[in-house]
Each structure stands twice: as structure tokens, then as C-alpha cells.
Design a protein around this motif. Sequence first.
Motif, mmCIF file in Angstrom:
data_model
loop_
_atom_site.group_PDB
_atom_site.id
_atom_site.type_symbol
_atom_site.label_atom_id
_atom_site.label_comp_id
_atom_site.label_asym_id
_atom_site.label_seq_id
_atom_site.Cartn_x
_atom_site.Cartn_y
_atom_site.Cartn_z
ATOM 1 N N MET A 124 0.834 -1.097 -0.060
ATOM 2 C CA MET A 124 -0.144 0.072 -0.016
ATOM 3 C C MET A 124 0.941 1.161 -0.117
ATOM 4 O O MET A 124 0.464 2.355 -0.521
ATOM 5 C CB MET A 124 -1.028 -0.040 1.148
ATOM 6 C CG MET A 124 -1.866 -1.049 1.239
ATOM 7 S SD MET A 124 -3.294 -0.908 -0.006
ATOM 8 C CE MET A 124 -4.139 0.377 0.783
ATOM 9 N N ALA A 125 2.005 1.080 0.501
ATOM 10 C CA ALA A 125 2.914 2.430 0.707
ATOM 11 C C ALA A 125 3.900 2.285 -0.639
ATOM 12 O O ALA A 125 4.902 3.142 -0.770
ATOM 13 C CB ALA A 125 4.068 2.183 1.791
ATOM 14 N N ARG A 126 3.608 1.285 -1.626
ATOM 15 C CA ARG A 126 4.182 1.439 -2.754
ATOM 16 C C ARG A 126 5.769 1.084 -2.632
ATOM 17 O O ARG A 126 6.650 2.046 -3.126
ATOM 18 C CB ARG A 126 3.886 2.550 -3.617
ATOM 19 C CG ARG A 126 2.268 2.720 -4.141
ATOM 20 C CD ARG A 126 2.080 4.046 -4.748
ATOM 21 N NE ARG A 126 0.777 4.173 -4.948
ATOM 22 C CZ ARG A 126 0.205 5.238 -5.164
ATOM 23 N NH1 ARG A 126 0.686 6.360 -5.114
ATOM 24 N NH2 ARG A 126 -1.055 5.345 -5.465
ATOM 25 N N ALA A 127 5.966 -0.012 -2.027
ATOM 26 C CA ALA A 127 7.579 -0.294 -1.464
ATOM 27 C C ALA A 127 8.269 -1.021 -2.619
ATOM 28 O O ALA A 127 9.455 -1.167 -2.341
ATOM 29 C CB ALA A 127 7.515 -0.988 -0.357
ATOM 30 N N TYR A 128 7.388 -1.481 -3.460
ATOM 31 C CA TYR A 128 7.872 -2.630 -4.226
ATOM 32 C C TYR A 128 8.027 -2.208 -5.997
ATOM 33 O O TYR A 128 6.984 -1.375 -6.379
ATOM 34 C CB TYR A 128 7.092 -3.954 -4.485
ATOM 35 C CG TYR A 128 6.983 -4.517 -3.162
ATOM 36 C CD1 TYR A 128 7.940 -5.028 -2.379
ATOM 37 C CD2 TYR A 128 5.549 -4.403 -2.587
ATOM 38 C CE1 TYR A 128 7.445 -5.702 -1.066
ATOM 39 C CE2 TYR A 128 5.124 -5.272 -1.264
ATOM 40 C CZ TYR A 128 6.285 -5.648 -0.672
ATOM 41 O OH TYR A 128 6.073 -6.292 0.647
ATOM 42 N N GLY A 129 9.162 -2.422 -6.524
ATOM 43 C CA GLY A 129 9.315 -2.546 -7.993
ATOM 44 C C GLY A 129 9.521 -3.821 -8.301
ATOM 45 O O GLY A 129 10.141 -4.533 -7.737
ATOM 46 N N TYR A 130 8.857 -4.396 -9.321
ATOM 47 C CA TYR A 130 8.687 -5.767 -9.556
ATOM 48 C C TYR A 130 9.116 -5.928 -11.241
ATOM 49 O O TYR A 130 8.468 -5.308 -11.989
ATOM 50 C CB TYR A 130 7.260 -6.731 -9.367
ATOM 51 C CG TYR A 130 7.505 -7.846 -9.007
ATOM 52 C CD1 TYR A 130 6.997 -8.502 -7.946
ATOM 53 C CD2 TYR A 130 7.905 -8.816 -9.977
ATOM 54 C CE1 TYR A 130 6.934 -9.683 -7.703
ATOM 55 C CE2 TYR A 130 7.689 -10.436 -9.763
ATOM 56 C CZ TYR A 130 7.408 -10.552 -8.529
ATOM 57 O OH TYR A 130 7.565 -12.036 -8.131
ATOM 58 N N VAL A 131 10.082 -6.789 -11.478
ATOM 59 C CA VAL A 131 10.426 -7.096 -12.833
ATOM 60 C C VAL A 131 10.175 -8.639 -12.949
ATOM 61 O O VAL A 131 10.834 -9.382 -12.294
ATOM 62 C CB VAL A 131 11.967 -6.761 -13.145
ATOM 63 C CG1 VAL A 131 12.157 -7.050 -14.711
ATOM 64 C CG2 VAL A 131 12.076 -5.470 -12.880
ATOM 65 N N PHE A 132 9.405 -9.208 -14.003
ATOM 66 C CA PHE A 132 9.055 -10.303 -14.119
ATOM 67 C C PHE A 132 9.974 -11.055 -15.352
ATOM 68 O O PHE A 132 10.782 -10.538 -15.623
ATOM 69 C CB PHE A 132 7.592 -10.400 -14.791
ATOM 70 C CG PHE A 132 6.526 -9.632 -13.760
ATOM 71 C CD1 PHE A 132 5.867 -10.695 -12.796
ATOM 72 C CD2 PHE A 132 6.088 -8.513 -13.538
ATOM 73 C CE1 PHE A 132 5.202 -10.156 -11.766
ATOM 74 C CE2 PHE A 132 5.267 -8.170 -13.003
ATOM 75 C CZ PHE A 132 4.754 -8.836 -11.932
ATOM 76 N N GLN A 133 9.786 -12.287 -15.191
ATOM 77 C CA GLN A 133 10.425 -13.061 -16.235
ATOM 78 C C GLN A 133 10.314 -12.627 -17.752
ATOM 79 O O GLN A 133 11.121 -12.612 -18.329
ATOM 80 C CB GLN A 133 10.299 -14.440 -15.948
ATOM 81 C CG GLN A 133 10.185 -15.170 -15.012
ATOM 82 C CD GLN A 133 9.800 -16.649 -14.758
ATOM 83 O OE1 GLN A 133 9.925 -17.390 -15.699
ATOM 84 N NE2 GLN A 133 9.792 -17.354 -13.487
ATOM 85 N N ALA A 134 9.074 -12.407 -17.916
ATOM 86 C CA ALA A 134 8.613 -11.475 -19.205
ATOM 87 C C ALA A 134 8.492 -10.062 -18.903
ATOM 88 O O ALA A 134 8.065 -9.893 -17.914
ATOM 89 C CB ALA A 134 7.553 -12.151 -19.911
ATOM 90 N N PRO A 135 8.869 -9.343 -19.938
ATOM 91 C CA PRO A 135 8.835 -7.873 -19.678
ATOM 92 C C PRO A 135 7.320 -7.238 -19.341
ATOM 93 O O PRO A 135 7.369 -6.374 -18.657
ATOM 94 C CB PRO A 135 9.351 -7.263 -20.862
ATOM 95 C CG PRO A 135 10.025 -8.350 -21.682
ATOM 96 C CD PRO A 135 9.199 -9.571 -21.207
ATOM 97 N N ALA A 136 6.346 -8.145 -19.724
ATOM 98 C CA ALA A 136 4.961 -7.797 -19.435
ATOM 99 C C ALA A 136 4.574 -6.246 -19.681
ATOM 100 O O ALA A 136 4.128 -5.470 -19.018
ATOM 101 C CB ALA A 136 4.577 -7.861 -17.649
ATOM 102 N N LEU A 137 5.172 -5.806 -20.901
ATOM 103 C CA LEU A 137 4.778 -4.429 -21.707
ATOM 104 C C LEU A 137 3.613 -4.503 -22.155
ATOM 105 O O LEU A 137 3.014 -5.536 -22.857
ATOM 106 C CB LEU A 137 6.164 -4.206 -22.378
ATOM 107 C CG LEU A 137 7.496 -4.104 -21.625
ATOM 108 C CD1 LEU A 137 8.376 -3.766 -22.805
ATOM 109 C CD2 LEU A 137 7.514 -3.026 -20.650
#
Length: 304
Positions: A124-137
Motif C-alpha cells: 500500500m506504501a508502494r514499496a515494491y518495484g517488480y520485474v517479471f520473467q517476461a517484460p509484461a509490456l
Amino acid sequence: MAWNSLVCGDKLTNWLTLVQPLCTRPRPHCEPMNNSADSGLSATGTPARTAVSVRNASVIYQTADAPVHALCDIDFDIAEGEFVALIGPSGCGKTTLMRVIADLEKISAGQVLVNGVSPAEARMARAYGYVFQAPALFPWRTVLANVTLPLQIQGKGKADAKRIALEHLQRVELKGFEGKYPWQLSGGMQQRVSIARALSFEPKILMMDEPFGALDEITRDRLNEQLQQLWQRERRTVVFVTHSIAEAVYLSTKIVVMSPRPGRIVKVIDSTLPNERHLGLRDTPEFMALAHEVREALADGHGG
């Protein structure tokens, strides 16, 4: 290039969950288990605040025939500013553990704290940035539009979002490609867009789930080097899932070795390598010794 190779429904759902916080769901219950803890130090060797604390965490999936124990008695800490690799065989729960930390998966027992609060509160505090196996663009959006999307979701004005996105594209060496579409980029460039997007809202923790696993070795080496340089500049906390011993040793300040399912921590190895690294380091006796230690721990996890 097919659009479904650029964007995956499940990954987009997970990504949107992280950038646009949702209501939390109730946690299931199961019997708590026991394990030993490991405390972290900062990259400089001095005590640092704990970014992630996992205590006796287990994940059990209820299925029609029998429960599946994905994680068992996970117990470790990640200090602020550490680069931590999770390595183990396929199906050992590396990604599940990362998803637990990111509040994309619920534990069945134990406790997980992120920056001193629950994973849901951290999300909720937006602590995460997530990079997946596929770029998910989004293939119908330009590189710039993909990177500005989370900023727009979070209420940034158009001009501010563009300025921030361009800064982060420059940081991953994609200046001049902001008008391109994902299908016009190589796989390595797509992942760099994904990294720029993950960093755009300045998360405290960067989660990377085998981001370079599908790339050729030359591109992977180059991106490893760029990621290491980026971490050197920012010292952001990174949790990185990989199957590659060389990648884990080259990138990490701490390597968490996991066993086959049910996933347990076999060994936590603190890197003895210098903080500033280059690809030539992989040919040194120090690197080879550390890689050998990781390989032995993986063998021990397999019971042999």
C-alpha cells in the motif's frame, strides 16, 4: 513478434496489484514451524536496518487430493541496501518466496515483515518495484508510455511523468528509444524498459524474478553488468531469483540457497567479493571458490 510474447495476463494482473494497491485478503492458517535466522549487514559491512524479515514462514496449497507444501520454515533477513539472490532447482519455491514478500502470495504460517510492516502495508506504501520473467509490456503503448503508466496510475501529472520516465530510460541506457514500441526492441531492451518502469516510482525494494533467464548469454552478461552498475550507484535493496550460479555470485552481496520442494533454506552465503565488480572477476580464484560453495550447497539440498 507475437503480442503474447510481450504481455501476459497473469503478470499484468500482478503488476497492477503492485502499482495500484488493492484491499488485502484474509490469511489462511496452518501449524507454525521452526528454523534458524540469519542477520544481514549492509553492502559496506556495517549494520543496516532490516528491509525484509521472514520468520518460520510456510506456504501450503490445498489441492483436491493432498496439500502441496511449497515453502517450509523459511527464516532469514534482508538488510537495507543488500542485493540478495534466491537460487535453487526448479519448483523449489524461489518465486513463491518472492511473491510472499511482495504480497502477491499469502503465507500459511509464520510472519513476514517488510520495512517493519506487513507485506500488504508495504504494498500500500508502494514499496515494491517488480520485474517479471517476461517484460509484461503493453505492446500498443510506446516505450515512454509504458514507463509513464504506473506514474499516471499513481496520480502524477503528464509533464512530471514524462520527465521521470525519460530520466529512468536514460539510466538503463535507452535514451532515444522512447518513441519505439516493444515489438521493435530486442528481448534485452524490453527487459530494460521493464526495469526502468519498476524504478520509475522509486520503490525501496526491487523484486526481479529471473529477468534475464530467456536471453542469450552475451545479452545476459551485458545486462548483469548494467544491473550491477545501477545497484552500485543507488544501493537499492534487490531480491533476485535465478537458476544461474554465475549470475547469483556475480550480482549478489548475499546468496540464499534453497532445496527442492518443500522449499527450505539450505544455506545463506555472504559474498566475499568486492562491492565494485566487472565481468572479468568471474575468472578469479575468489569468484570460483564462491561459486563452488554455492554448488556444494545446492548438492547438499538435493541430499547428495
